[in-house]
Enzyme design. Structure first.
Site, PDB file in Angstrom:
ATOM      1  N   VAL A  50      37.975-139.202 -43.382  1.00 32.73           N
ATOM      2  CA  VAL A  50      37.014-139.431 -42.201  1.00 32.73           C
ATOM      3  C   VAL A  50      35.678-138.580 -42.653  1.00 32.73           C
ATOM      4  CG1 VAL A  50      36.315-138.387 -39.900  1.00 32.73           C
ATOM      5  CG2 VAL A  50      38.548-139.533 -40.470  1.00 32.73           C
ATOM      6  N   LEU A  52      38.085-144.423 -52.019  1.00 38.33           N
ATOM      7  CA  LEU A  52      36.933-145.446 -52.433  1.00 38.33           C
ATOM      8  C   LEU A  52      35.739-144.269 -52.848  1.00 38.33           C
ATOM      9  CD1 LEU A  52      35.208-147.849 -52.748  1.00 38.33           C
ATOM     10  CD2 LEU A  52      34.673-147.652 -50.243  1.00 38.33           C
ATOM     11  N   GLU A  68      13.984-150.716  -4.378  1.00 33.24           N
ATOM     12  CA  GLU A  68      14.780-151.929  -4.745  1.00 33.24           C
ATOM     13  C   GLU A  68      14.161-153.235  -4.800  1.00 33.24           C
ATOM     14  OE1 GLU A  68      18.617-151.931  -2.407  1.00 33.24           O
ATOM     15  OE2 GLU A  68      17.214-150.878  -0.691  1.00 33.24           O
TER      16      GLU A  68
END
EC number: 1.2.3.1
Length: 1321
Positions: A260, A406, A1253
């Site tokens: 991680v 990797l 509104e």
């Protein structure tokens, strides 16, 4: 971890659980609550903090933004974390970022503001004078549901060198020039004002005064011996190796442990999918993972580099190397610009992105076609494997081994005659997972145009990245021409197959994108080849060239126009001034307290709900034994425990809290788990075992409800004139229908409450985020069988609501209060974003059917309508919604003969509820769709048909209420003029003739929004005003502060010129619903007090307020007064179909211009002009904020906000990853708002109007502009006949409506031959 000035917090091995994230650590342990919880998955930006790290090798400090909800505390060893509290506060000195975002009116509810502040602050730490590109990029990962982003951008622009110009030229004209592209300049001495803030008053930004990186951490990084750190918790071990050797040994020892770096992949899997890793390996500053090697054949990048670092490295390489070498790097940069937000890009690593192999990865398809290789390392040695289709599909012989790491990625340079392109289409342009993405590469070898190599990869199509290897092989050796393209498209469609039931749905759209991208690639390469050899390659048709341009968000500019204060107004009278929101600075500093920011109460418990996983089923059994045996669990309550208090009746139908023997929707509350902590409660909830037996019928859609006659009673009907007779005399009759999807409220603060028993006389304190405290008080009192005076409901402020914090909030509060009362302990309940979206419902989906009778000139003489709303499993407020929908469906038009019927459909979905606009956004869209179709049938523009049917000044509504529509006509005329509609219509039409694959559309819609609640009782309000002996004043009123600035306006309208009311020390506000009526009663109380004090003031005119108050007290004159407003006359008789339900009307008009990409379905709003009649504005800044915030929310409703349900009724869209609200990239490039000059309306306070509104509906101007653009595309393709587009008008619907040879080429699945992933609700 450095968190605040002069305060150091060191995280040691002793007290850190690897499962603890930074966000709960900040909020719960350190009590730094400025950093907010918004979604828990890094998708909203509310939890943004700045991370700073010192690199002892390079001697540099790197600052970057990050999402605290995804950062494990273990990963922050040696890092400095700066939160919003750390950069400034009202107790010390506020930071210029905090000041400007507040004073530029960039906060409304304020919940997202700390995250916005930290994103801007971090940018300024790296770039003190940023460009507009950098600013919009920095804010790309932050969502706001209130403001519409314009004022936030305005605040940001003040840090730029050039803050006035938008730095782009639309239609070849600068935004500051006059002409068809812009408003006329404001004249000196004019009666209108263009500014809402004074830039000259702002604190200067001085980079030398910023926090320094803690020297202690520098010394620690330089001198501390390098060794692996290990953190152990109850369930998990966390290892942080600092050398490559240690990393390899750990990976050998724990081969299944994930590596991680930023936790952006593993973190969400753990949180949302229940994945558990007993061991995690997190490398820390291992040099070999951050290498950047420029070799002769390409670039090698360390797997540990963040995606933001990769983007910067590639940008540098592209500048230095010849273009022919950087094709791949430019394509990668294109995707990196839109991949996630800035926070995620700075956290996620290149290696993590590759190894996770998400099916919708943007980079992997590109890396796969680019012949990239992966450098792997283990204790056994080095190994190199290709980043190929086999690796991406995890084939054992091509995959990374469990013990391998990797290390780096080799990305080769491109060669001469080699071309690489990247494509993606998502629901939203930025910070959205791709629906389909692609990487494509072709190599010719020489200028003969014969294909030597071809690679095509797609993401978002299947469970992994898919490479069209066989198709590519079959066209090698062919010439790059249209014949090859046609063959390649058919081959790719055969090879890259997608079943009709594929996860994610949108199957036909995805199939079309597969070959649309291939066509775009063909055009791109063809254009380059033509430039390289104009003799050998044919010229690309001019009308095709636009297909190659992306719809990039250009720099935003805006103008605002409102009335200046008249000379007769007292200079100290604040009415009409654009005063900053009273809590604006506290929003920006993180000091504004929301419900879940309240500190833990002694022995507090946490409550979480267990919800139904079935949409319609019988509960056979509930097994609580395992859950009850878990540590920390105190109780689990079911309907049996609540017994006779498990329901509450409001309006006409009884609502049940917890399911008894049946469940009626996925998300139905079944039981409530009570535990010592949130973590324990959530773990136990997962162990509750429920056995269901499915029941029939399962009704999800409106069509299914109609089929099964499943409706709530009563239905509503409104009739005016004689519809049947009118149909006999018209020239034409048309029938049509439109479907409109629902909308999630997505308030930034989820449902939150804390119930505290007072321990005496059964009294209960309920701290809750709600719009309606009276309802909460009533429902809690009923549940506890107490008189209402025993329940005190506290609402300090609400972090957004939009109608969604009333009914379901009451249900949750009732159960929480029952638990608190039962155990005599405080109980907190805060829903996670996914729970909130699942449980609470939203805006009602609608089906509108219409039959219109009209004349050749466009006059509509007869209109027969049917409205069906999807109410969900219980009635909630659905009856009121359909009533308001019917009463407002005429919008701005006089229909002499009208009939409209409405039904609320009972379905097996969570109950839909109130939402900003309350039925009008749906009803209005149905009417406007009918108008648009009538216009098409008459061969007229929709705007002409709108104008001819509009109300003409004094008139009568269908419910026989008189109306004066003078201001409606004025709004329409001004919007026409301000937007230069006629001139721009010509320009749009010219553009459409010249461009085949891009089209523009222009549309203008009027607005008539009646204001009122249909009942006098619902509009009443009370205020209590106290003058204290020191001269300070406390105003207690019935309004809820949820971003609209009701407290701010309340202070502005006080009739006594109480100067101290505007200072924090001289004003108090109670916590306690909404309308501007709150101000009427406040004024009433003030007038009463002024009358009492007049004799005292006249005797001592030079005295102070303290003197006058003391004198009044000495003379036994009351310094308290109650103001009361009965409410406006309001009634509606549904039997007769007439009444006076509304007190006044808000008028407006909006004109929007869009551009669409016919190949992908993408769209961009180029410009919007809005004119509104607001009466006399009490605060133009707040009113304009309400208008544009509502407009952007409406734009989202009608375009990108799409709820997806499975055929079993399970909601798929449960967070910002799946559900896309407008982000900063969705703002109109130009946004111009103008308020009509003040008009008097004696029945409202200062002749002001409620604006919260009405503006939502104006978002449909974008919908109809897209409709106009799609119509242009279809006409050019020879497609005639009516065009009916449903809402939301997503990229999928736009693309599939622009029918062409590619949509005809794709295979189609027979309905019924597969089970779809989702059903249209």
């Amino acid at each position: 971890i450095f968190l605040k000035p002069k305060m150091l917090f060191f995280v040691t091995e002793k007290n850190v659980d690897p499962e603890t994230m930074l966000l709960p650590y900040l909020r719960k342990k350190l009590r730094l609550t400025g950093t907010k919880y918004g979604c828990g998955g890094g998708g909203c930006g509310a939890c943004t903090v700045m991370i700073s790290r010192y690199n002892p090798i390079t001697k540099r400090i790197r600052h970057h933004p990050a999402n605290a909800c995804l950062i494990p505390i273990c990963s922050l060893y040696g890092a400095a974390v700066t939160t919003v509290e750390g950069i400034g506060s009202t107790h010390t000195r506020i930071h210029p970022v905090q000041e400007r975002i507040a004073k530029c009116h960039g906060t409304q509810c304020g919940f997202c503001t700390p995250g916005m502040v930290m994103s801007i602050y971090t940018l300024l730490r790296n770039h003190p004078e940023p460009t507009l590109d950098q600013l919009t990029d920095a804010l790309g990962g932050n969502l706001c549901r209130c403001t519409g982003y314009r004022p936030i951008i305005d605040a940001c622009k003040t840090f730029c060198k050039t803050s006035g110009c938008c730095q782009s030229k639309e239609n070849g004209i600068c935004c500051l020039d006059q002409g068809i592209n812009e408003l006329p300049e404001f004249e000196e001495g004019s009666e209108t004002s263009p500014k809402l803030f004074t830039e000259e008053e702002f604190l200067p930004l001085d980079p030398t005064q910023e926090l320094i990186f803690p020297p202690e951490l520098m010394i620690m990084a330089e001198k501390q011996p390098q060794r692996t750190r290990m953190f152990g918790g109850e369930r998990m071990a966390w290892f942080s190796p600092v050398t490559l050797k240690e990393l390899l040994e750990l990976k050998f020892k724990y081969p299944q442990a994930p590596v991680v770096m930023g936790n952006t992949s593993v973190g969400p899997e753990v949180k949302f999918k229940g994945v558990f890793h007993p061991v995690i390996i997190s490398p820390d500053r291992i040099e070999e993972l951050s290498v950047v090697i420029h070799a002769s054949n390409g670039l090698t990048l360390g797997a540990g580099l963040s995606l933001a670092q990769v983007k910067d490295i590639l940008a540098d390489v592209v500048q230095k190397l010849p273009e022919e070498k950087t094709q791949m790097y430019q394509a990668l940069m294109k995707h990196l610009r839109t991949l996630a937000g800035s926070q995620i890009r700075n956290m996620a690593s290149l290696g993590g992105h590759i190894i996770s192999r998400h099916p919708d990865s943007d980079l992997n398809p590109l890396l796969a076609v680019g012949n990239c290789t992966l450098n792997l390392l283990s204790k056994e040695g080095k190994r190199q494997i290709p980043l190929s289709e086999h690796f991406l599909s995890k084939c054992p012989n091509a995959d990374i081994k469990p013990q391998e790491i990797l290390i780096s990625v080799n990305i080769p340079y491109s060669r001469k005659w080699e071309f690489v392109s990247a494509f993606r289409q998502a629901q939203r342009q930025e910070n959205a997972l791709a629906i389909v993405n692609s990487g494509m590469r072709v190599f010719f070898g020489e200028e003969d145009g014969i294909i030597r190599e071809l690679s095509i990869s797609y993401g978002g199509i299947g469970p992994t990245t898919i490479c069209a290897k066989n198709s590519c092989q079959k066209v090698i050796g062919r010439h790059w021409n249209e014949e090859m393209l046609d063959t390649a498209c058919r081959l790719v469609l055969d090879e890259v197959s997608l079943p009709g039931s594929a996860p994610g749905g949108k199957v036909e759209f995805k199939r079309t994108l597969i070959i649309s991208f291939l066509f775009k690639f063909y055009l791109e390469v063809s254009q380059i080849l033509k430039k390289m050899n104009s003799v050998h390659y044919p010229r690309l048709a001019d009308k095709y060239a636009s297909a190659l341009e992306d719809l990039h968000s250009r720099h935003h500019c805006s103008t605002l126009k409102y009335q200046k204060i008249g000379p007769k107004q007292h200079p100290e009278d604040p009415v009409g001034h654009p005063i900053m929101h009273l809590s604006g600075v506290k929003h920006a500093t993180g000091e504004a307290i929301y419900c879940d920011d309240m500190p833990l109460v002694d022995q507090e418990l946490f409550l979480t709900f267990v919800t139904s996983s079935r949409a319609h089923a019988k509960i056979v059994s509930i097994d609580l034994s395992e859950a009850l045996s878990m540590p920390g669990v105190v109780d689990i309550m079911t309907a049996e425990h609540l017994s006779d208090v498990n329901s509450f009746c409001f309006f006409t139908e009884t609502e049940t809290f917890l399911a008894t023997d049946k469940v009626f929707c996925v998300g139905h509350l079944v039981c409530a788990v009570l535990a010592d902590s949130e973590v324990q409660a959530k773990r136990a909830a997962k162990r509750v075992k429920i056995i269901y037996q499915d029941l029939e019928p399962l009704i999800l859609t409106i069509e299914e409800a109609i089929q099964h006659n499943s409706f709530f009673k009563p239905e509503r009907k409104l009739e005016y004139g004689n519809v049947d007779e009118a149909f006999k005399v018209v020239d034409h009759i048309l029938e049509g229908e439109i479907h409109m999807g629902g909308q999630e409220h997505f308030y930034m603060e989820t449902q939150s409450m804390l119930v505290v028993p007072k321990g005496e006389d059964q009294e209960m304190d309920v701290y809750v985020s709600t719009q309606f405290p009276k309802y909460i008080q009533d429902i809690v009192a009923s549940t506890l069988k107490l008189p209402a005076n025993k329940v005190m409901c506290h609402v300090r402020r609400v972090g957004g609501a939009f109608g969604g914090k009333v009914f379901k909030t009451g249900t949750i509060a009732a159960v929480t209060a029952f638990a608190a009362n039962k155990h005599g302990r405080a109980v907190r309940c805060v829903l996670e974003r996914g729970e909130d979206m699942l449980i609470t419902g939203g805006r009602h989906p609608y089906l509108g059917k219409y039959k219109a009778g009209f004349m050749n000139d466009g006059r509509i003489l007869a209109l027969d309508m049917e409205h069906y709303s999807n109410a969900g499993a219980s009635l909630d407020e659905s009856l009121l919604v359909i009533e308001m929908g019917i009463l407002k469906m005429d919008n701005a038009y006089k229909f002499p003969n009208l009939r409209c019927q409405a039904w609320a459909c009972r379905t097996n979905l969570p109950s839909n509820t109130a939402f900003r606009g309350f039925g009008f956004p749906q009803a209005g869209l149905i009417t406007e769709s009918c108008i648009t179709e009538v216009a098409a049938k008459c061969g007229l523009s929709p705007e002409k048909v709108r104008m001819i049917n509009m109300y003409k000044e004094i008139d009568q509504t269908p419910y026989k209420q008189e109306i004066n529509a003078k201001n409606l006509a004025q709004c329409w005329r001004e919007c026409m003029a301000m937007s230069s509609y006629s001139q721009r219509k010509v320009v749009v039409e010219k553009f459409n003739v010249e461009n085949y694959w891009k089209k523009k559309g222009l549309a203008m819609v009027p607005l008539k929004f009646p204001v009122g609640l249909g009942s006098r009782a619902a509009g009443q309000a009370t205020a209590l005003v106290h003058i204290y002996l020191d001269g300070s004043v406390l105003v207690t009123h019935g309004g809820i502060e949820m971003g609209q600035g009701v407290h701010t306006k309340m202070i502005q309208v006080r009739i006594l010129r109480w100067e101290d009311c505007l200072s924090p020390g001289g004003r108090g506000c109670s916590e306690p619903i909404v309308p501007p009526n709150s101000s009427l009663d406040g004024r009433n109380a003030c007038q009463t007090l002024l009358k009492r004090l007049e004799p005292i003031i006249s005797k001592n005119p030079k005295g102070t307020w303290k003197d006058w108050a003391q004198t009044a007290f000495n003379e036994s004159i009351s310094l308290s007064a109650v103001g009361y407003f009965r409410g406006y006359e309001s009634d509606m008789n549904w039997e007769k179909g007439e009444g006076h339900p509304f007190e006044y009307f808000v008028y407006g008009a909006a004109c929007s211009e869009v551009e669409i990409d016919c190949l992908t379905g993408d769209h961009k709003t180029i410009r919007t002009d809005i004119v509104m009649d607001v009466g006399c504005s009490i605060n133009p800044a707040l009113d304009i904020g309400q208008i544009e915030g509502a407009f952007i929310q409406g734009m989202g409703l009608y375009t990108i906000e799409e709820l997806n349900y499975s055929p079993q009724g399970v909601l798929h869209t449960r967070g910002p990853d799946q559900y896309k609200i407008p982000a900063i990239c969705d703002m109109p490039t130009q946004l111009h708002i103008s308020l009509l000059p003040p008009s008097q309306n004696s029945n409202t306070l200062y002749s002001s109007k409620g604006l919260g509104e009405s503006g939502v509906f104006l978002g449909c101007s974008v919908f109809f502009a897209i409709h106009d653009a799609v119509s242009a595309a279809r006409r050019e393709r020879g497609l005639r006949g009516p065009l009916r587009l449903n809402s939301p008008l997503t990229p999928e619907k736009i693309r599939m409506a622009c029918e062409d040879k590619f949509t005809k080429m794709i295979p189609r699945d027979e309905p019924g031959s597969y089970v779809p992933w989702n059903v249209p609700i």
